[in-house]
Enzyme design. Sequence first.
Site, PDB file in Angstrom:
ATOM      1  N   LEU A  29       0.864  -1.180   0.000  1.00  0.00           N
ATOM      2  CA  LEU A  29       0.000   0.000   0.000  1.00  0.00           C
ATOM      3  C   LEU A  29       0.899   1.227   0.000  1.00  0.00           C
ATOM      4  CD1 LEU A  29      -2.626  -0.975   2.753  1.00  0.00           C
ATOM      5  CD2 LEU A  29      -2.928  -1.109   0.274  1.00  0.00           C
ATOM      6  N   ASP A  30       0.430   2.302  -0.629  1.00  0.00           N
ATOM      7  CA  ASP A  30       1.175   3.554  -0.602  1.00  0.00           C
ATOM      8  C   ASP A  30       1.382   4.012   0.836  1.00  0.00           C
ATOM      9  OD1 ASP A  30       1.105   3.566  -3.352  1.00  0.00           O
ATOM     10  OD2 ASP A  30      -0.562   4.994  -3.485  1.00  0.00           O
ATOM     11  N   LYS A  31       2.401   4.811   1.027  1.00  0.00           N
ATOM     12  CA  LYS A  31       2.713   5.335   2.354  1.00  0.00           C
ATOM     13  C   LYS A  31       1.509   6.041   2.977  1.00  0.00           C
ATOM     14  CE  LYS A  31       5.865   8.574   4.686  1.00  0.00           C
ATOM     15  NZ  LYS A  31       7.034   9.466   4.529  1.00  0.00           N
ATOM     16  N   HIS A  59      -0.030   3.714  -7.700  1.00  0.00           N
ATOM     17  CA  HIS A  59      -0.888   4.898  -7.554  1.00  0.00           C
ATOM     18  C   HIS A  59      -2.091   4.850  -8.492  1.00  0.00           C
ATOM     19  CE1 HIS A  59       2.721   7.467  -5.904  1.00  0.00           C
ATOM     20  NE2 HIS A  59       2.365   6.482  -5.089  1.00  0.00           N
TER      21      HIS A  59
END
Length: 255
Positions: free
Chosen positions: A60-62, A163
Amino acid sequence: MAQAGALPLPLLWRDEHLVAVYKPAGWLVHRTGLDAGETRFVLQTLRDQLGQHVFPVHRLDKGTCGVLVMALHPRAARSLADAFAAQAVRKRYLALVRGWAPTRTDVDHALRPEDAAQGAAAQPARTHLARLAQLELPEASDARFAGTRASLVLAEPATGRRHQIRRHLKHIAHPIIGDATHGKGPLNRWWAARLGRTRLWLHAWQLTLPHPADGRALVLDSGLRWPAADLAPGHETPEYLRDWQALLQGLPWQQ
């Protein structure tokens, strides 16, 4: 925000093959040279918390919070990684976005890797979007309009590009609130002041995946409840969900 190791990660599921945790916003899944100053890593924290090796199978993105799965042995890691690669995992995200998003739409828009050379080919990318609720506040976030509109969107990516949800929502002119890369700076700051926190409003809500031991469908969710009105009397929201539960309960949503 707590430093890595200071606060155990909430466990959503654990058996001898895999573990699902709630990844807080602002944490990286593992160390990366792209964010050398960061100190909060799910992989290392979870390894220390469980006292055993863990194997990442997706990321997962930050800035994204929510359900993150890791395998507990190499065979399970191969099975889960294969399921993600084969698009056999159903992923459901919640996003707070600008404006009134379409009721339903399928975004089929190829994406070039963000770190690729300028001439690199774009890769197929598909996301199904559904608006769960909308609102209109009487305060103006933009001098051109009398009020501020937003939507709560369910996003189901069919592919797994970097993203992807953030870029697809930008593509249809409904960027995620708090997205510093693909969103609108003035609007992000307005919402940060309105909500009392600066963050990306993207939540990995549910994963349905084939269990690596027997292939049965395993449904994992973060514990966030929508509609918020369905919460049982006396329900106490866990600390890690309070930002999102407050968003769902504290704004005048129209379903």
